[in-house]
Design an enzyme around this catalytic site. Structure first.
Site, PDB file in Angstrom:
ATOM      1  N   GLU A 108      41.319  49.658  49.834  1.00 51.70           N
ATOM      2  CA  GLU A 108      41.659  51.036  50.186  1.00 51.70           C
ATOM      3  C   GLU A 108      42.517  51.615  49.060  1.00 51.70           C
ATOM      4  OE1 GLU A 108      44.719  52.969  53.509  1.00 51.70           O
ATOM      5  OE2 GLU A 108      44.343  50.822  53.447  1.00 51.70           O
ATOM      6  N   ASP A 216      55.809  37.175  45.461  1.00 51.65           N
ATOM      7  CA  ASP A 216      55.933  37.719  44.092  1.00 51.65           C
ATOM      8  C   ASP A 216      56.532  39.118  44.207  1.00 51.65           C
ATOM      9  OD1 ASP A 216      55.727  37.999  41.363  1.00 51.65           O
ATOM     10  OD2 ASP A 216      53.555  38.258  41.314  1.00 51.65           O
TER      11      ASP A 216
HETATM   12  P1  ADP Z   1      47.524  43.055  38.462  1.00 48.04           P
HETATM   13  O1  ADP Z   1      46.741  42.158  39.376  1.00 48.04           O
HETATM   14  O2  ADP Z   1      46.885  43.169  37.107  1.00 48.04           O
HETATM   15  O3  ADP Z   1      48.987  42.684  38.382  1.00 48.04           O
HETATM   16  P2  ADP Z   1      48.299  45.236  40.188  1.00 48.04           P
HETATM   17  O4  ADP Z   1      48.030  44.686  41.533  1.00 48.04           O
HETATM   18  O5  ADP Z   1      49.733  45.267  39.751  1.00 48.04           O
HETATM   19  O6  ADP Z   1      47.407  44.526  39.073  1.00 48.04           O
HETATM   20  O7  ADP Z   1      47.707  46.713  40.167  1.00 48.04           O
HETATM   21  C1  ADP Z   1      47.583  47.466  38.972  1.00 48.04           C
HETATM   22  C2  ADP Z   1      48.008  48.906  39.218  1.00 48.04           C
HETATM   23  O8  ADP Z   1      47.241  49.469  40.267  1.00 48.04           O
HETATM   24  C3  ADP Z   1      49.462  49.102  39.597  1.00 48.04           C
HETATM   25  O9  ADP Z   1      49.960  50.220  38.907  1.00 48.04           O
HETATM   26  C4  ADP Z   1      49.445  49.386  41.070  1.00 48.04           C
HETATM   27  O10 ADP Z   1      50.474  50.254  41.433  1.00 48.04           O
HETATM   28  C5  ADP Z   1      48.077  50.054  41.266  1.00 48.04           C
HETATM   29  N1  ADP Z   1      47.521  49.716  42.590  1.00 48.04           N
HETATM   30  C6  ADP Z   1      47.430  48.464  43.127  1.00 48.04           C
HETATM   31  N2  ADP Z   1      46.799  48.500  44.318  1.00 48.04           N
HETATM   32  C7  ADP Z   1      46.471  49.797  44.542  1.00 48.04           C
HETATM   33  C8  ADP Z   1      45.785  50.479  45.611  1.00 48.04           C
HETATM   34  N3  ADP Z   1      45.320  49.827  46.659  1.00 48.04           N
HETATM   35  N4  ADP Z   1      45.646  51.827  45.498  1.00 48.04           N
HETATM   36  C9  ADP Z   1      46.099  52.499  44.406  1.00 48.04           C
HETATM   37  N5  ADP Z   1      46.751  51.912  43.379  1.00 48.04           N
HETATM   38  C10 ADP Z   1      46.935  50.578  43.434  1.00 48.04           C
END
Ligand code: ADP
Length: 307
Positions: A108, A216
């Protein structure tokens, strides 16, 4: 399912991105546009606008990294089922042969807005509820650990079941990280590390109850949801001592005092937390040493030297 059976939802798995979109949003659905999202340090992240107008979030990586996404989806599910704090709904995981082959996780899309009034107090309340939620069914062979291994950053995280928290933290957290980082240490350092690990049960304490941890919990893994409240992303879940999550929040900058004050009103930290905090964070620091190199070495040595 019996009380001790491992309760993990398997995310829906797809063998192509187009197949996933058609199955989830209807025949003929395609990606209309894809916008790259920065902020992560492991995967590529995108906001996808679909031909039907829907927006979804996609992370992708090499095809053989699918297990990263299966583990992340399981972690999001584990947190979601406690019904204590927002997490993006998992749409599915899969692999695709296009662009040389890639794996993906579809979530989502969280369109963050500004914080609600009382955001930090509210977040502390939600997190304390997560930490108080039942962990029955999460660890098949013990009290601490998890039903499957997962990842911390891009490195694997061992989650064997243990009845002792201190034993778990030594054998499944610190020891594997130090083993992989052995090349950074001289003989004297290594002796000190062995002594430190041998005496870990004199430093850490057993929790009053086991808690499901995000695992984390730094600022980059807390995003503001459509409701103006804190939502958790990118977990490395396991069952452990709640204070390990709180310690991690303090590692890279910390949250405002309103968060810690409100959390402590709900779950007072056991005496001696400040001393134990560095031991919990040592896990993440040695993990960073293993992932990113020497710049974390002096901090690691400083902490080990103190014990
Ligand atoms: P990684 O696995 O490379 O650490 P992240 O989970 O930190 O990646 O996500 C990368 C970026 O996407 C971050 O800036 C985060 O805020 C954004 N993000 C993560 N999940 C969502 C989501 N469901 N909807 C919108 N943005 C998201």
């Amino acid at each position: 399912m019996g009380q001790d059976a491992f309760d993990m939802a398997t995310p829906q798995h797809f063998t192509s991105l187009t197949g996933a979109l058609c199955s989830l949003f209807g025949e003929g659905t395609r990606v209309e546009s894809a916008g790259r999202i920065s902020g992560g340090d492991i995967n590529e992240a995108y906001g996808l606008t679909l031909t039907g107008g829907e927006c979804i979030f996609m992370k992708s990586n090499a095809k053989e990294k699918l297990s990263f996404f299966t583990a992340e989806a399981a972690g999001l599910h584990a947190i979601a089922r406690t019904k204590t704090i927002g997490t993006p709904h998992v749409l599915g995981v899969g692999t695709d042969e296009g662009r040389g082959g890639f794996s993906f996780l579809l979530l989502e899309f969280i369109r963050g807005k500004s914080h609600n009034a009382g955001y930090w107090k509210d977040f502390a309340g939600q997190l304390s509820n997560l930490h108080r939620a039942s962990t029955v069914g999460s660890v098949p062979n013990g009290k601490y650990g998890y039903g499957c291994d997962n990842y911390i950053g891009r490195r694997s995280q061992v989650n064997k079941g243990y009845d002792s928290w201190t034993g778990f933290f030594r054998d499944c957290r610190l020891e594997p990280q130090f083993r992989d980082a052995a090349r950074y240490f001289d003989k004297e350092d290594l002796k000190r590390i062995v002594r430190f690990l041998d005496h870990i049960d004199e430093i850490l304490v057993e929790p009053e109850y086991p808690s499901l941890l995000h695992g984390d919990l730094w600022a980059g893994n807390v995003i503001t949801g459509n409701d103006g409240r804190a939502w958790l992303i990118d977990p490395a879940v396991y069952v452990g001592h709640a204070e390990a999550d709180i310690a991690m929040t303090e590692l890279f900058g910390g949250f405002p005092p309103a968060f810690y004050d409100a959390y402590q009103e709900r779950i007072p930290l056991q005496p001696g937390y400040e001393r134990r905090r560095d031991v919990y964070n040592l896990y993440h620091l040695v993990n960073h040493l293993n992932m990113f190199g020497r710049m974390y070495l002096s901090e690691v040595k400083r902490i080990v030297g103190r014990f």
